[in-house]
Write an enzyme that holds these catalytic residues in place. Structure first.
Site, PDB file in Angstrom:
ATOM      1  CE  LYS A 145      47.691  45.538 -43.099  1.00 27.13           C
ATOM      2  NZ  LYS A 145      48.074  45.569 -44.502  1.00 27.13           N
ATOM      3  CB  SER A 170      42.771  48.699 -34.297  1.00 25.59           C
ATOM      4  OG  SER A 170      43.509  48.304 -35.437  1.00 25.59           O
ATOM      5  CE1 TYR A 200      45.908  48.074 -41.429  1.00 25.67           C
ATOM      6  CE2 TYR A 200      46.821  48.820 -39.350  1.00 25.67           C
ATOM      7  CZ  TYR A 200      47.000  48.426 -40.665  1.00 25.67           C
ATOM      8  OH  TYR A 200      48.249  48.372 -41.210  1.00 25.67           O
ATOM      9  CG  HIS A 201      46.733  46.836 -35.767  1.00 23.68           C
ATOM     10  ND1 HIS A 201      46.233  47.986 -35.185  1.00 23.68           N
ATOM     11  CD2 HIS A 201      47.920  47.191 -36.304  1.00 23.68           C
ATOM     12  CE1 HIS A 201      47.089  48.979 -35.367  1.00 23.68           C
ATOM     13  NE2 HIS A 201      48.119  48.526 -36.036  1.00 23.68           N
ATOM     14  CB  THR A 252      51.042  46.327 -39.190  1.00 20.08           C
ATOM     15  OG1 THR A 252      51.120  46.793 -37.842  1.00 20.08           O
ATOM     16  CG2 THR A 252      49.673  45.761 -39.392  1.00 20.08           C
TER      17      THR A 252
HETATM   18  N1  NAD Z   1      52.292  53.558 -43.697  1.00 20.93           N
HETATM   19  C1  NAD Z   1      52.650  52.854 -42.616  1.00 20.93           C
HETATM   20  O1  NAD Z   1      53.201  53.376 -41.633  1.00 20.93           O
HETATM   21  C2  NAD Z   1      52.390  51.363 -42.585  1.00 20.93           C
HETATM   22  C3  NAD Z   1      52.860  50.628 -41.484  1.00 20.93           C
HETATM   23  C4  NAD Z   1      52.635  49.249 -41.450  1.00 20.93           C
HETATM   24  C5  NAD Z   1      51.948  48.637 -42.490  1.00 20.93           C
HETATM   25  N2  NAD Z   1      51.481  49.375 -43.525  1.00 20.93           N
HETATM   26  C6  NAD Z   1      50.740  48.683 -44.598  1.00 20.93           C
HETATM   27  O2  NAD Z   1      51.318  48.982 -45.847  1.00 20.93           O
HETATM   28  C7  NAD Z   1      50.303  49.063 -46.851  1.00 20.93           C
HETATM   29  C8  NAD Z   1      50.387  50.406 -47.562  1.00 20.93           C
HETATM   30  O3  NAD Z   1      50.210  51.459 -46.623  1.00 20.93           O
HETATM   31  P1  NAD Z   1      50.121  52.972 -47.081  1.00 20.93           P
HETATM   32  O4  NAD Z   1      50.488  53.799 -45.925  1.00 20.93           O
HETATM   33  O5  NAD Z   1      50.831  53.144 -48.361  1.00 20.93           O
HETATM   34  O6  NAD Z   1      48.536  53.098 -47.314  1.00 20.93           O
HETATM   35  P2  NAD Z   1      47.740  53.917 -48.443  1.00 20.93           P
HETATM   36  O7  NAD Z   1      46.324  53.989 -47.986  1.00 20.93           O
HETATM   37  O8  NAD Z   1      48.425  55.172 -48.790  1.00 20.93           O
HETATM   38  O9  NAD Z   1      47.818  52.907 -49.692  1.00 20.93           O
HETATM   39  C9  NAD Z   1      46.958  51.813 -49.859  1.00 20.93           C
HETATM   40  C10 NAD Z   1      46.451  51.838 -51.297  1.00 20.93           C
HETATM   41  O10 NAD Z   1      45.664  50.671 -51.520  1.00 20.93           O
HETATM   42  C11 NAD Z   1      44.531  51.022 -52.265  1.00 20.93           C
HETATM   43  N3  NAD Z   1      43.469  50.039 -51.986  1.00 20.93           N
HETATM   44  C12 NAD Z   1      42.889  49.777 -50.785  1.00 20.93           C
HETATM   45  N4  NAD Z   1      41.937  48.829 -50.928  1.00 20.93           N
HETATM   46  C13 NAD Z   1      41.943  48.479 -52.235  1.00 20.93           C
HETATM   47  C14 NAD Z   1      41.177  47.556 -52.994  1.00 20.93           C
HETATM   48  N5  NAD Z   1      40.203  46.828 -52.454  1.00 20.93           N
HETATM   49  N6  NAD Z   1      41.434  47.447 -54.317  1.00 20.93           N
HETATM   50  C15 NAD Z   1      42.418  48.182 -54.909  1.00 20.93           C
HETATM   51  N7  NAD Z   1      43.167  49.083 -54.228  1.00 20.93           N
HETATM   52  C16 NAD Z   1      42.932  49.222 -52.906  1.00 20.93           C
HETATM   53  C17 NAD Z   1      44.172  52.421 -51.794  1.00 20.93           C
HETATM   54  O11 NAD Z   1      43.388  53.136 -52.731  1.00 20.93           O
HETATM   55  C18 NAD Z   1      45.557  53.048 -51.585  1.00 20.93           C
HETATM   56  O12 NAD Z   1      46.016  53.728 -52.728  1.00 20.93           O
HETATM   57  C19 NAD Z   1      48.978  48.845 -46.131  1.00 20.93           C
HETATM   58  O13 NAD Z   1      48.596  47.489 -46.264  1.00 20.93           O
HETATM   59  C20 NAD Z   1      49.305  49.151 -44.696  1.00 20.93           C
HETATM   60  O14 NAD Z   1      48.465  48.463 -43.820  1.00 20.93           O
HETATM   61  C21 NAD Z   1      51.688  50.728 -43.607  1.00 20.93           C
END
Ligand code: NAD
Length: 388
Positions: A185, A179, A181-182, A144
């Site tokens: 990453k 955070s 979370y960040h 991110t």
């Molecule tokens: N949505 C955004 O704006 C955004 C921005 C920057 C980065 N990201 C990154 O992109 C990725 C996807 O984001 P998203 O918005 O689709 O999130 P999301 O929570 O909708 O999807 C993540 C999926 O991963 C699965 N998961 C988590 N831990 C797991 C584990 N240990 N084993 C198996 N499955 C697991 C969850 O069940 C979920 O379905 C994330 O890594 C997030 O940090 C998202």
């Protein structure tokens, strides 16, 4: 190609899996449905109900004729991860499978430690399993833009050329995230860079901005194929939340002054960028970093754009400045480079009035399902949630 999508039940993972499947790649999804559990914990749900993944996969087969393999399990279970990678033998692994919310990670010790354990251990298991069973595969990992924080210098794409006491070197760009979370990453990035350098792996770290949007070319094909859309204070991204607040005639909640500037992109561009990374793999030994966003906006600018969109669609709404629950600069320099994906061929879908209006109208069709109780911030960066 054989593409393994980790976290394929999520907001970004599901449309990504369909995209690769639609173009003829062999696709498998891994997910343990942790997100659905976090939703229950927090008492929130997506704007439209999302069917179980098994049903989505069956519907996709009916509509496209293509199979998506489904492997249910936890990335933190190394035996499961080794088995998946040994049996599927991916050419590319797109890794979305992490806990993605900053507020969730800032609730208390439990969620902070869980976020880091889940994200870092899962990624470590993937790296070790790749080394054992597919060392030539390409890891495309979602990071991110929040890893960088808001430094008072231009943000480069992952690496910084440095001159110090007359000597030069290339170092990972210094990170100052906001955070736990960040931070997870940041730790992932360091671990992945290490394995490229030491084990000769190949990886692309996509430092993604905040994603907005509801529809992709595949999600519109059937209601069962829609992706999750969160607007709550824990999992909702800012533009998605503003659109829902406007649609129900609630004031848009800007945290503090709203001068916080970030990179943003349409969900369609997430998919485009991931496909570009997969189709143009990093070399062996290369830890490649792309800043994945298309435009920068301040939070206040976005709120004003949504107020205008609502007005164009006959709804008057206003902006409320709430005390900022986060600890972050509200007025700062921000200039992040983002040319590498454009060089590979990214054609951005920008946030035009037409795009905003279309999103607003889609949200309006779901207003009856909006829960008004979950949009104000409940998690403070400086104190633990009272009830845990
Ligand atoms: N949505 C955004 O704006 C955004 C921005 C920057 C980065 N990201 C990154 O992109 C990725 C996807 O984001 P998203 O918005 O689709 O999130 P999301 O929570 O909708 O999807 C993540 C999926 O991963 C699965 N998961 C988590 N831990 C797991 C584990 N240990 N084993 C198996 N499955 C697991 C969850 O069940 C979920 O379905 C994330 O890594 C997030 O940090 C998202």
């Amino acid at each position: 190609m054989r593409v393994l999508v980790l976290g394929g039940d999520g907001y970004l993972g599901w449309p990504t899996a369909m995209h690769f499947s639609a173009r003829g790649d062999e696709v498998a999804i891994v997910d343990n449905f942790a997100k659905r559990q976090w939703e229950l914990e927090e008492g929130i749900e997506p704007l439209a109900a999302i069917p179980p993944l098994h049903r989505r996969v069956r519907r996709w087969k009916e509509i496209s004729g293509n199979d998506i393999a489904l492997m249910v399990g936890d990335l933190c279970n190394h035996r499961f991860v080794y088995k998946v990678i040994r049996e599927f033998k991916p050419d590319a692994i797109v890794h979305y499978g992490e806990q993605p919310s900053a507020p969730y990670s800032m609730q208390d010790r439990t969620t902070a430690v869980y976020t880091q354990t889940n994200n870092i251990e899962g990624t470590m298991n993937v790296l070790f399993a790749m080394r054992a069973h597919c060392p030539d595969a390409h890891l495309v990992k979602l990071g991110t833009m929040g890893e960088y924080g808001t430094p008072n210098i231009d943000i480069e794409e992952g690496w910084l050329e440095l001159e110090h006491n007359g000597r030069k070197d290339r170092v990972l760009f210094p990170k100052r995230p906001g955070s736990f979370y960040h931070l997870s990453k940041v730790h992932d990035s360091a671990n992945i860079e290490f394995t490229c350098r030491i084990w000769d792996m190949r990886a692309t770290d996509l430092n993604q901005g905040v994603v907005y949007g509801i529809e992709t070319d595949q999600t519109v094909l059937h209601p069962d194929l829609e992706t999750s859309f969160h607007y709550d204070d824990v999992f909702g991204t800012v533009l998605n939340r503003f659109l829902v607040q406007a649609a129900i005639g609630c004031p848009l909640t800007v945290y503090g002054k709203g001068g916080q500037t970030r990179g943003f992109l349409n969900i369609k561009d997430t998919i485009q960028c991931v496909a570009l990374a997969v189709d143009n793999p990093a070399d062996r030994g290369d830890f490649r970093v792309f800043n994945q966003f298309t435009e920068q906006f301040s939070v206040l600018q976005l709120a004003e754009m949504v107020v205008a969109a609502a007005k164009r669609n006959g709804q008057d709404t206003q902006i409320d400045h709430l005390e900022n629950p986060r600890v972050e600069l509200e007025d700062h320099y921000y200039n992040a480079k983002h040319s590498k994906l454009v060089d590979l061929g990214l054609r951005p879908n920008l946030l035009t009035e037409a795009v905003l209006d279309a999103m607003y109208q889609t949200v309006c069709r779901h207003v009856d399902f909006v829960d008004r109780n979950v949009m104000n911030p409940r998690i403070q960066w400086s104190s633990e949630k009272a009830d845990r």
